[in-house]
Write a protein that holds these residues in place. Structure first.
Motif, short mmCIF file in Angstrom:
data_model
loop_
_atom_site.label_atom_id
_atom_site.label_comp_id
_atom_site.label_asym_id
_atom_site.label_seq_id
_atom_site.Cartn_x
_atom_site.Cartn_y
_atom_site.Cartn_z
N GLU A 151 51.01 37.79 45.95
CA GLU A 151 49.74 37.21 45.58
C GLU A 151 49.13 35.83 45.97
O GLU A 151 47.95 35.51 46.01
CB GLU A 151 49.75 37.36 43.82
CG GLU A 151 49.77 38.62 43.19
CD GLU A 151 51.01 39.15 43.13
OE1 GLU A 151 51.11 40.07 42.26
OE2 GLU A 151 52.08 38.41 43.30
N THR A 152 50.21 35.11 46.01
CA THR A 152 49.82 33.67 46.76
C THR A 152 48.86 33.77 48.06
O THR A 152 48.06 33.04 48.36
CB THR A 152 50.98 32.65 46.60
OG1 THR A 152 51.57 32.64 45.31
CG2 THR A 152 50.62 31.48 47.22
N MET A 155 45.63 35.19 47.58
CA MET A 155 44.75 34.34 47.27
C MET A 155 44.24 33.25 48.19
O MET A 155 43.20 32.81 48.35
CB MET A 155 45.23 33.54 45.73
CG MET A 155 45.24 34.66 44.74
SD MET A 155 45.88 33.66 43.10
CE MET A 155 44.18 32.80 42.77
N LEU A 183 38.73 32.01 42.21
CA LEU A 183 40.11 32.11 42.32
C LEU A 183 40.85 31.93 40.94
O LEU A 183 41.78 32.41 40.68
CB LEU A 183 40.76 31.54 43.39
CG LEU A 183 40.38 32.19 44.64
CD1 LEU A 183 41.31 31.34 45.93
CD2 LEU A 183 40.73 33.45 44.97
N SER A 187 42.54 34.51 38.57
CA SER A 187 44.19 34.03 38.11
C SER A 187 44.47 34.11 36.52
O SER A 187 45.14 34.70 36.15
CB SER A 187 44.40 32.77 38.68
OG SER A 187 45.81 32.40 38.36
N LEU A 192 47.90 36.34 37.00
CA LEU A 192 48.72 36.44 38.36
C LEU A 192 49.84 35.31 38.56
O LEU A 192 49.85 34.18 37.96
CB LEU A 192 47.73 36.14 39.51
CG LEU A 192 46.64 37.18 39.59
CD1 LEU A 192 45.53 36.82 40.90
CD2 LEU A 192 46.80 38.69 39.64
N VAL A 194 51.07 33.15 39.97
CA VAL A 194 51.01 32.05 41.02
C VAL A 194 51.23 30.77 40.38
O VAL A 194 50.93 30.38 39.25
CB VAL A 194 49.46 32.14 41.73
CG1 VAL A 194 49.57 33.30 42.45
CG2 VAL A 194 48.47 31.94 40.74
N THR A 196 50.34 26.73 39.49
CA THR A 196 49.12 26.24 39.01
C THR A 196 49.28 24.73 38.97
O THR A 196 50.39 24.17 39.37
CB THR A 196 48.86 26.78 37.34
OG1 THR A 196 49.98 26.13 36.61
CG2 THR A 196 48.88 28.00 37.56
N ARG A 320 45.49 24.96 34.62
CA ARG A 320 45.56 26.33 35.01
C ARG A 320 44.97 26.79 36.26
O ARG A 320 44.95 27.99 36.64
CB ARG A 320 44.75 27.11 33.74
CG ARG A 320 45.52 27.05 32.36
CD ARG A 320 44.85 27.78 31.47
NE ARG A 320 45.14 29.22 31.33
CZ ARG A 320 44.54 30.13 30.56
NH1 ARG A 320 43.81 29.70 29.41
NH2 ARG A 320 45.00 31.38 30.89
N PRO A 322 44.82 27.75 39.86
CA PRO A 322 46.05 28.06 40.57
C PRO A 322 45.98 27.37 42.27
O PRO A 322 44.92 26.96 42.71
CB PRO A 322 45.41 29.61 41.08
CG PRO A 322 44.04 29.75 40.96
CD PRO A 322 43.59 28.56 39.97
#
Length: 496
Positions: A151-152, A155, A183, A187, A192, A194, A196, A320, A322
């Protein structure tokens, strides 16, 4: 007074459309400053709030005092690396004291016009500096790609797509800001997996408070902080002056270098008094600001003020955001910062210019020290320039009826005196010698000494020697330092 008010208005109230661009650009920069400031705090070995408070205060103060509108200054890695041993060995209070002294040195540098030294930094060095910084910005993002989920990567790719495609729809809102908001929303909504901003370090709560550094005011304290303050001041001014030159080129305008030096000093003093570390101009965030439409002091002030608002009011929500969104922005910065024309120019430009650029890039990337790379580039530029001027020097000899005439052409200085002396060796002695320097210029005492030795040796061999054609500046130098002759220019005896 009218000119001052007009200038103030242009720098702070650029019109409704430009003001909106400045405000939005400042918001983007504020978001991009957060992970950078936290990361630099970690490098320096201090709490994240030290770097974040520094970024807030430096950005807001430099907007008021600085000489280059639209340039972003905040906590930087260049200064953080310098102070790591000081924090480790003596503690945080000594860092604040050293930062105050750093600011005083920068103010003094502005007063004595050290900003004029930028005239000796060639375009090749500036290009190398920019390219090296672009590479370092990109390399700094690589840790965000290790040990992460797919997912990183998705994104980051999506963020870059938004950044480069959204301007085709509208340029009313900076595309990096759109990427961060979209994004961040995805997220949080989808949860997601990922990293933060909160994963980078604890965000401070509340506002910074005023306090004097709690260190003893003794000679021992000065001896501890003086070397660090001098280094911080020099590195900070160097990076700021180079960044200012880049902004000048990007905006086709010119800032006030002297005011910028003193403004940097004032900003660092205020930062230390409010619990922040030292800093300077940031080329990455500056490129974000200018690329997003920022042109006035309003954009710089907004960056600091909005960062303060984020920390004091929206801290939990900021945490929060990402990291892939901010990584995408910084990748865009590295791509936009790199001078892509410099690659084909390696073949088109003179080899010496290309070598200077490449050496600057290599030294900066290898040492992670911008000052060392720039110093290497400047020294190499000086050596190449001296060698070029040396090759443009010549001495021609003609002789008739025992009278030899030497016509000297070019610049006589430390690098060309060997060729000057060699022209008088191995020649058949003449009864009379005339040295015509009407097409030459004497630059230093090395040139004067070389002429002295030639005249003394020829006269020692019984030769009659006359030197003609001094220009005024050369004549003054000869009259002050030569041992065997005065030029006679002041009496009109020798043409010039």
């Amino acid at each position: 007074m009218a000119d001052f008010l007009s200038s103030l208005r242009a720098e702070w109230l650029p019109g409704r459309v430009q003001a909106r661009r400045d405000l939005l650009a400042g918001i983007v920069v504020a978001l991009a400053l957060i992970p950078e400031a936290i990361g630099f705090s970690i490098i320096a070995g201090v709490d994240p709030r030290v770097g974040l408070y520094a970024s807030v205060t430096i950005a807001m103060v430099i907007a008021l005092l600085g000489g280059r509108p639209a340039m972003i200054s905040a906590a930087t890695a260049a200064v953080a690396v310098v102070v790591t041993p000081l924090v480790r060995d003596h503690g945080l209070s000594y860092l604040f004291a050293a930062t105050v002294l750093m600011g005083l040195f920068q103010i003094i540098a502005g007063l004595i016009r050290l900003d004029l030294l930028m005239q000796f930094v060639s375009r090749s060095v500036i290009t190398g500096f920019v390219n090296a910084l672009a590479i370092l910005i990109f390399m700094a993002q690589l840790p965000q790609f290790t040990g992460v989920t797919w997912e990183t990567y998705a994104m980051v790719g999506g963020g870059l797509a938004i950044i480069y495609l959204f301007p085709r729809l509208t340029k009313a809102v900076p595309s990096p800001l759109v990427a961060i908001l979209v994004l961040a929303g995805l997220s949080i909504w989808l949860g997601l997996p990922v990293r933060t901003v909160a994963d980078m370090g604890h965000l401070p709560e509340g506002l910074p408070s005023f306090a004097l550094p709690s260190v003893p005011l003794t000679l021992e304290t000065l001896q501890i902080i003086l070397p660090y303050s001098l280094t911080m001041a020099a590195v900070g001014l160097l990076e700021s002056m180079l960044t200012a030159q880049i902004v000048d080129d990007m905006t086709d305008s010119e800032g006030d270098r002297r005011r910028e030096c003193m403004g940097q000093g004032g900003a660092n003093i205020v930062a230390a008094l409010f619990g922040g570390m030292g800093g300077c101009a940031m080329i990455g965030q500056t490129v974000i600001n200018v690329s997003s439409g920022g042109r006035s002091r309003l954009s710089t002030f907004t960056a600091g003020a909005f960062l303060l608002f984020l920390l004091a009011v929206l801290g939990p929500w900021v945490g929060r955001i990402p990291m892939p969104a901010l990584v995408a922005v910084m990748v865009m910065v590295s791509i936009g910062t790199f001078s892509w024309n410099s690659i084909p120019n390696l073949r088109r430009h003179p080899p010496t210019s290309s070598i200077v650029m490449l050496v600057t890039v290599f030294v900066v990337v290898a040492t992670r020290d911008l000052s060392k790379g720039v110093l290497a580039g400047v020294l190499l530029s000086g050596i190449f320039f001296a060698a070029k001027v040396r090759r443009m020097f010549a001495v021609e000899r003609s002789e008739a009826d025992g009278h030899a005439v030497y016509r000297v052409t070019g610049q006589l200085f430390f690098a060309s005196v060997d060729r000057f002396a060699a022209a008088f060796r191995g020649e058949e002695p003449a009864r009379r010698v005339t040295i015509d320097v009407s097409a030459a210029h004497f630059w230093d005492i090395s040139a004067v000494g070389a002429l002295d030795r030639i005249v003394a040796r020829l006269r020692g061999n019984g030769t009659e020697v006359e030197v003609i054609g001094y220009n005024r500046a050369s004549a003054d130098l000869i009259d002050r330092f030569a041992l065997h002759d005065r030029t006679g220019v002041e009496t009109g005896a020798i043409p010039h």
